[in-house]
Design a protein around this motif. Structure first.
Motif, PDB file in Angstrom:
ATOM      1  N   ALA A 227      -2.359  -9.637  17.129  1.00  0.00           N
ATOM      2  CA  ALA A 227      -3.158  -8.409  17.249  1.00  0.00           C
ATOM      3  C   ALA A 227      -3.370  -7.840  15.855  1.00  0.00           C
ATOM      4  O   ALA A 227      -2.429  -7.733  15.068  1.00  0.00           O
ATOM      5  CB  ALA A 227      -2.441  -7.396  18.135  1.00  0.00           C
ATOM      6  N   MET A 228      -4.627  -7.523  15.532  1.00  0.00           N
ATOM      7  CA  MET A 228      -4.927  -6.933  14.223  1.00  0.00           C
ATOM      8  C   MET A 228      -5.733  -5.660  14.455  1.00  0.00           C
ATOM      9  O   MET A 228      -6.617  -5.628  15.307  1.00  0.00           O
ATOM     10  CB  MET A 228      -5.772  -7.887  13.375  1.00  0.00           C
ATOM     11  CG  MET A 228      -5.140  -9.243  13.145  1.00  0.00           C
ATOM     12  SD  MET A 228      -5.951 -10.157  11.806  1.00  0.00           S
ATOM     13  CE  MET A 228      -7.533 -10.516  12.524  1.00  0.00           C
ATOM     14  N   GLY A 229      -5.409  -4.616  13.703  1.00  0.00           N
ATOM     15  CA  GLY A 229      -6.199  -3.398  13.885  1.00  0.00           C
ATOM     16  C   GLY A 229      -5.669  -2.232  13.085  1.00  0.00           C
ATOM     17  O   GLY A 229      -4.781  -2.376  12.240  1.00  0.00           O
ATOM     18  N   ARG A 230      -6.223  -1.051  13.401  1.00  0.00           N
ATOM     19  CA  ARG A 230      -5.868   0.173  12.684  1.00  0.00           C
ATOM     20  C   ARG A 230      -4.616   0.796  13.271  1.00  0.00           C
ATOM     21  O   ARG A 230      -4.481   0.870  14.494  1.00  0.00           O
ATOM     22  CB  ARG A 230      -7.011   1.188  12.790  1.00  0.00           C
ATOM     23  CG  ARG A 230      -8.179   0.888  11.891  1.00  0.00           C
ATOM     24  CD  ARG A 230      -9.198   2.002  11.956  1.00  0.00           C
ATOM     25  NE  ARG A 230     -10.007   1.869  13.157  1.00  0.00           N
ATOM     26  CZ  ARG A 230     -11.184   1.236  13.185  1.00  0.00           C
ATOM     27  NH1 ARG A 230     -11.678   0.719  12.099  1.00  0.00           N
ATOM     28  NH2 ARG A 230     -11.869   1.143  14.301  1.00  0.00           N
ATOM     29  N   VAL A 231      -3.733   1.260  12.400  1.00  0.00           N
ATOM     30  CA  VAL A 231      -2.561   2.031  12.834  1.00  0.00           C
ATOM     31  C   VAL A 231      -2.478   3.294  11.981  1.00  0.00           C
ATOM     32  O   VAL A 231      -3.125   3.395  10.925  1.00  0.00           O
ATOM     33  CB  VAL A 231      -1.260   1.192  12.721  1.00  0.00           C
ATOM     34  CG1 VAL A 231      -1.323  -0.026  13.624  1.00  0.00           C
ATOM     35  CG2 VAL A 231      -0.998   0.784  11.289  1.00  0.00           C
ATOM     36  N   TYR A 232      -1.687   4.263  12.448  1.00  0.00           N
ATOM     37  CA  TYR A 232      -1.716   5.595  11.824  1.00  0.00           C
ATOM     38  C   TYR A 232      -0.308   6.126  11.576  1.00  0.00           C
ATOM     39  O   TYR A 232       0.546   6.081  12.466  1.00  0.00           O
ATOM     40  CB  TYR A 232      -2.462   6.573  12.744  1.00  0.00           C
ATOM     41  CG  TYR A 232      -3.876   6.125  13.041  1.00  0.00           C
ATOM     42  CD1 TYR A 232      -4.938   6.550  12.260  1.00  0.00           C
ATOM     43  CD2 TYR A 232      -4.132   5.241  14.096  1.00  0.00           C
ATOM     44  CE1 TYR A 232      -6.234   6.136  12.524  1.00  0.00           C
ATOM     45  CE2 TYR A 232      -5.423   4.812  14.363  1.00  0.00           C
ATOM     46  CZ  TYR A 232      -6.472   5.259  13.576  1.00  0.00           C
ATOM     47  OH  TYR A 232      -7.747   4.834  13.832  1.00  0.00           O
ATOM     48  N   ARG A 233      -0.080   6.629  10.377  1.00  0.00           N
ATOM     49  CA  ARG A 233       1.180   7.316  10.083  1.00  0.00           C
ATOM     50  C   ARG A 233       0.916   8.459   9.115  1.00  0.00           C
ATOM     51  O   ARG A 233      -0.012   8.402   8.311  1.00  0.00           O
ATOM     52  CB  ARG A 233       2.209   6.350   9.481  1.00  0.00           C
ATOM     53  CG  ARG A 233       2.678   5.317  10.490  1.00  0.00           C
ATOM     54  CD  ARG A 233       3.754   4.417   9.927  1.00  0.00           C
ATOM     55  NE  ARG A 233       3.830   3.192  10.729  1.00  0.00           N
ATOM     56  CZ  ARG A 233       4.607   2.161  10.445  1.00  0.00           C
ATOM     57  NH1 ARG A 233       5.367   2.198   9.361  1.00  0.00           N
ATOM     58  NH2 ARG A 233       4.618   1.100  11.216  1.00  0.00           N
ATOM     59  N   ARG A 234       1.814   9.466   9.190  1.00  0.00           N
ATOM     60  CA  ARG A 234       1.589  10.642   8.343  1.00  0.00           C
ATOM     61  C   ARG A 234       2.148  10.396   6.953  1.00  0.00           C
ATOM     62  O   ARG A 234       3.244  10.827   6.625  1.00  0.00           O
ATOM     63  CB  ARG A 234       2.252  11.863   8.990  1.00  0.00           C
ATOM     64  CG  ARG A 234       1.551  12.284  10.254  1.00  0.00           C
ATOM     65  CD  ARG A 234       2.322  13.323  10.996  1.00  0.00           C
ATOM     66  NE  ARG A 234       2.746  14.422  10.137  1.00  0.00           N
ATOM     67  CZ  ARG A 234       3.327  15.508  10.595  1.00  0.00           C
ATOM     68  NH1 ARG A 234       3.553  15.645  11.869  1.00  0.00           N
ATOM     69  NH2 ARG A 234       3.686  16.464   9.759  1.00  0.00           N
ATOM     70  N   ASP A 235       1.389   9.709   6.145  1.00  0.00           N
ATOM     71  CA  ASP A 235       1.849   9.311   4.816  1.00  0.00           C
ATOM     72  C   ASP A 235       0.643   9.208   3.901  1.00  0.00           C
ATOM     73  O   ASP A 235      -0.392   8.695   4.314  1.00  0.00           O
ATOM     74  CB  ASP A 235       2.499   7.921   4.902  1.00  0.00           C
ATOM     75  CG  ASP A 235       3.974   7.975   4.546  1.00  0.00           C
ATOM     76  OD1 ASP A 235       4.364   8.930   3.850  1.00  0.00           O
ATOM     77  OD2 ASP A 235       4.706   7.063   4.972  1.00  0.00           O
ATOM     78  N   PHE A 236       0.769   9.664   2.677  1.00  0.00           N
ATOM     79  CA  PHE A 236      -0.349   9.500   1.750  1.00  0.00           C
ATOM     80  C   PHE A 236       0.139   9.485   0.309  1.00  0.00           C
ATOM     81  O   PHE A 236       0.542  10.507  -0.232  1.00  0.00           O
ATOM     82  CB  PHE A 236      -1.378  10.623   1.939  1.00  0.00           C
ATOM     83  CG  PHE A 236      -2.648  10.383   1.170  1.00  0.00           C
ATOM     84  CD1 PHE A 236      -3.493   9.332   1.503  1.00  0.00           C
ATOM     85  CD2 PHE A 236      -3.006  11.209   0.117  1.00  0.00           C
ATOM     86  CE1 PHE A 236      -4.665   9.110   0.808  1.00  0.00           C
ATOM     87  CE2 PHE A 236      -4.183  10.987  -0.595  1.00  0.00           C
ATOM     88  CZ  PHE A 236      -5.008   9.934  -0.235  1.00  0.00           C
ATOM     89  N   ASP A 237       0.176   8.332  -0.288  1.00  0.00           N
ATOM     90  CA  ASP A 237       0.474   8.202  -1.717  1.00  0.00           C
ATOM     91  C   ASP A 237      -0.060   6.853  -2.213  1.00  0.00           C
ATOM     92  O   ASP A 237      -0.895   6.243  -1.542  1.00  0.00           O
ATOM     93  CB  ASP A 237       1.982   8.363  -1.988  1.00  0.00           C
ATOM     94  CG  ASP A 237       2.818   7.329  -1.244  1.00  0.00           C
ATOM     95  OD1 ASP A 237       2.347   6.185  -1.080  1.00  0.00           O
ATOM     96  OD2 ASP A 237       3.946   7.666  -0.827  1.00  0.00           O
ATOM     97  N   LEU A 238       0.438   6.412  -3.365  1.00  0.00           N
ATOM     98  CA  LEU A 238      -0.080   5.184  -3.989  1.00  0.00           C
ATOM     99  C   LEU A 238      -0.039   3.978  -3.037  1.00  0.00           C
ATOM    100  O   LEU A 238      -0.909   3.124  -3.062  1.00  0.00           O
ATOM    101  CB  LEU A 238       0.753   4.887  -5.243  1.00  0.00           C
ATOM    102  CG  LEU A 238       0.152   3.933  -6.265  1.00  0.00           C
ATOM    103  CD1 LEU A 238      -1.045   4.568  -6.948  1.00  0.00           C
ATOM    104  CD2 LEU A 238       1.210   3.531  -7.294  1.00  0.00           C
ATOM    105  N   THR A 239       0.992   3.922  -2.200  1.00  0.00           N
ATOM    106  CA  THR A 239       1.155   2.739  -1.344  1.00  0.00           C
ATOM    107  C   THR A 239       1.036   3.072   0.149  1.00  0.00           C
ATOM    108  O   THR A 239       1.319   2.231   0.985  1.00  0.00           O
ATOM    109  CB  THR A 239       2.529   2.074  -1.601  1.00  0.00           C
ATOM    110  OG1 THR A 239       3.547   3.085  -1.490  1.00  0.00           O
ATOM    111  CG2 THR A 239       2.582   1.456  -2.980  1.00  0.00           C
ATOM    112  N   HIS A 240       0.660   4.311   0.473  1.00  0.00           N
ATOM    113  CA  HIS A 240       0.506   4.679   1.889  1.00  0.00           C
ATOM    114  C   HIS A 240      -0.789   5.458   2.112  1.00  0.00           C
ATOM    115  O   HIS A 240      -1.127   6.328   1.317  1.00  0.00           O
ATOM    116  CB  HIS A 240       1.672   5.555   2.359  1.00  0.00           C
ATOM    117  CG  HIS A 240       2.994   4.862   2.278  1.00  0.00           C
ATOM    118  ND1 HIS A 240       3.787   4.922   1.152  1.00  0.00           N
ATOM    119  CD2 HIS A 240       3.650   4.085   3.167  1.00  0.00           C
ATOM    120  CE1 HIS A 240       4.887   4.208   1.363  1.00  0.00           C
ATOM    121  NE2 HIS A 240       4.829   3.694   2.579  1.00  0.00           N
ATOM    122  N   THR A 241      -1.463   5.148   3.209  1.00  0.00           N
ATOM    123  CA  THR A 241      -2.616   5.951   3.629  1.00  0.00           C
ATOM    124  C   THR A 241      -2.420   6.272   5.112  1.00  0.00           C
ATOM    125  O   THR A 241      -1.794   5.494   5.831  1.00  0.00           O
ATOM    126  CB  THR A 241      -3.942   5.176   3.450  1.00  0.00           C
ATOM    127  OG1 THR A 241      -3.785   3.868   4.013  1.00  0.00           O
ATOM    128  CG2 THR A 241      -4.323   5.047   1.991  1.00  0.00           C
TER     129      THR A 241
END
Ligand SMILES: [Zn+2]
Length: 337
Positions: free
Chosen positions: A189-203
């Protein structure tokens, strides 16, 4: 006759300096029209003695012709100036480079999707999809992460007020698959996932691939062989691969997998933070609780699973460092692909 010469002289200077066709026409009427200067002159012939009339008449006619010739000449001049002006203003510089249509290219993340699809479909895996908004059960509970389990805090999940979540991993698709299909099972399975993170290595949004195989005699060695083939195929390298013990609630045993740095061949560089190794994915044997939870007999069947960040694979493959750059759609970056 002297006055005639005067008129001719005047006419010549006026016609030669006429600025446009309109003022030229004005002079034509003034000199040659029905009541023009020279026409009026012709009318005075009758006052001359008969013997002088032919010579005077010839002279006046010659003057009329001379004026007409001056006018014709000036018309040609003005017309050619007009054409030149028009040509200059409407000219096309055929030596300028053309304006080409912008050529599109395939986004690096899409390239990775395509490569993964090729590698895993060649190995007989089927591709499955699932909803991005999930029930808590599929995203956590069915994956051996019951309410209050500490692993829920490992993932900063987006919750909806009605208990639904934005899926934080692709594993829920595996649960859907195991609930509707019976082993042997080979799925990706390939697709979009979501987490509350935002920096150089996280979106907050990123892409993941998860792979699952369930059958009667699936072993960790099968997993190792598969990952070895996959990583060498994907990175087009013979770099070594190592497994480190790790922990995930839904697999037991669990491992993290590193590949020898493809940038420095293990010597140490900025990309591998001088360790010579790149962390690429997490994997393990499917936890018996997960199999039992979807009514697959964990005494009879075993499975392995792994999950990998598609964006991270993309960064590593193309030697990029900022995950966010993949989603900024900066044409200067995209045009390199
Ligand atoms: Zn390196």
């Amino acid at each position: 006759m002297q006055a005639l010469d005067e008129i001719l002289k005047h006419a010549e200077s006026e016609i030669k300096s006429a600025a446009d066709l309109k003022s030229l026409d004005h002079f034509r009427v003034y000199y040659l029209g029905k009541k023009g200067q020279l026409t009026e002159y012709l009318k005075t012939l009758g006052q001359l003695p008969p013997a002088e009339r032919p010579a005077a008449g010839q002279k006046i006619n010659a003057a009329k012709e001379a004026v007409q010739a001056l006018i014709d000449q000036r018309i040609l001049q003005l017309q050619s100036t007009l054409i030149e002006k028009q040509l200059a203003s409407e000219s096309i510089d055929v030596t300028l480079p053309g304006r080409s249509e912008g050529m599109g290219s395939i986004h690096p993340v899409t390239r990775t999707f395509d490569t993964l699809r090729r590698i895993f479909s060649q190995m007989g895996f089927v591709f499955m999809e699932g909803p991005e908004i999930e029930e808590d059960y599929y995203n956590f509970t069915a994956l051996n992460v019951p309410p209050l389990h500490p692993a829920r805090a490992m993932q900063d999940t987006f919750y909806f007020s009605n208990g639904l979540v934005l899926r934080s991993q692709m594993s829920p698709v595996q649960i859907h698959a195991m609930k509707t299909m019976r082993p042997p099972l080979r799925m990706v399975a390939m697709g979009r996932v979501y987490r509350r993170d935002f920096d150089l290595t996280h979106t907050p949004m990123f892409h993941q691939m998860e792979c699952l195989m369930v059958d009667e005699r699936v072993t960790f060695a099968d997993l190792k062989g598969l990952l070895n083939h996959f990583l060498k195929e994907f990175f087009e390298t013979d770099a070594p691969i190592r497994f480190r013990p790790s922990y995930f609630p839904f697999t037991e045993p669990s491992a993290e997998v590193d590949i020898g740095c493809i940038r420095c061949s293990g010597k140490g560089c900025r990309i591998c933070k001088n360790s010579g190794w790149l962390e690429v994915l997490g994997c393990g044997m499917v936890h018996p609780n997960v199999l039992n939870g979807v009514n697959i007999d964990s005494e009879k069947y075993r499975g392995f699973a792994f999950g990998v960040g598609i964006d991270r694979l993309t960064l590593l493959k193309y030697g990029m460092t900022d995950l966010r750059s993949l989603f900024e759609n900066d044409l200067r970056l995209l045009k390199q692909f």
